[in-house]
Scaffold this motif. Structure first.
Motif, PDB file in Angstrom:
ATOM      1  N   TYR A  30       5.424   5.598  -6.490  1.00  0.00           N
ATOM      2  CA  TYR A  30       6.031   4.174  -5.735  1.00  0.00           C
ATOM      3  C   TYR A  30       5.638   4.347  -4.487  1.00  0.00           C
ATOM      4  N   LYS A  31       5.475   5.646  -3.758  1.00  0.00           N
ATOM      5  CA  LYS A  31       5.275   5.353  -2.298  1.00  0.00           C
ATOM      6  C   LYS A  31       3.809   4.882  -2.194  1.00  0.00           C
ATOM      7  N   ARG A  34       3.716   1.344  -2.384  1.00  0.00           N
ATOM      8  CA  ARG A  34       4.229   0.515  -1.186  1.00  0.00           C
ATOM      9  C   ARG A  34       2.987   0.879  -0.054  1.00  0.00           C
ATOM     10  N   ARG A  44       3.206  -6.365 -10.954  1.00  0.00           N
ATOM     11  CA  ARG A  44       4.440  -6.181 -10.786  1.00  0.00           C
ATOM     12  C   ARG A  44       5.162  -7.339 -11.788  1.00  0.00           C
TER      13      ARG A  44
END
Length: 88
Positions: A30-31, A34, A44
């Motif tokens: 997830y990092k 981002r 997405r």
């Protein structure tokens, strides 16, 4: 994740599965998303991330899926069956 598991993946996978394939925890995945540094393109879909398996395999350096003799035989049998049902 083994090669056999990678070759049995569906067309699109969830982020957890992709993270496992790259050997990172989901939090790190997830990092990386981002930061725009995930190793392959990410889609997405609503609130979820999906990764096309073709992109994942390519990022892992796997360009082609192996062809097995059983696959060829079953494909040939299916093609023959289709041929027999379409000819009058």
């Amino acid at each position: 994740m083994s090669f056999a598991e990678a070759f049995d993946l569906p067309l699109c996978i969830d982020l957890r599965t992709a993270a496992r394939a790259f050997g990172v925890c989901p939090g790190t995945a997830y990092k990386l998303i981002r930061l725009g540094r995930f190793p392959c393109p990410v889609l997405r879909v609503g609130w979820h991330y999906r990764i096309p398996t073709a992109y994942l395999l390519s990022a892992l350096g796997i360009e082609e899926r192996p062809v097995y003799a059983d696959d060829l035989e079953s494909g040939a049998a299916h093609a023959a069956q289709l041929h027999n049902t379409t000819h009058y």
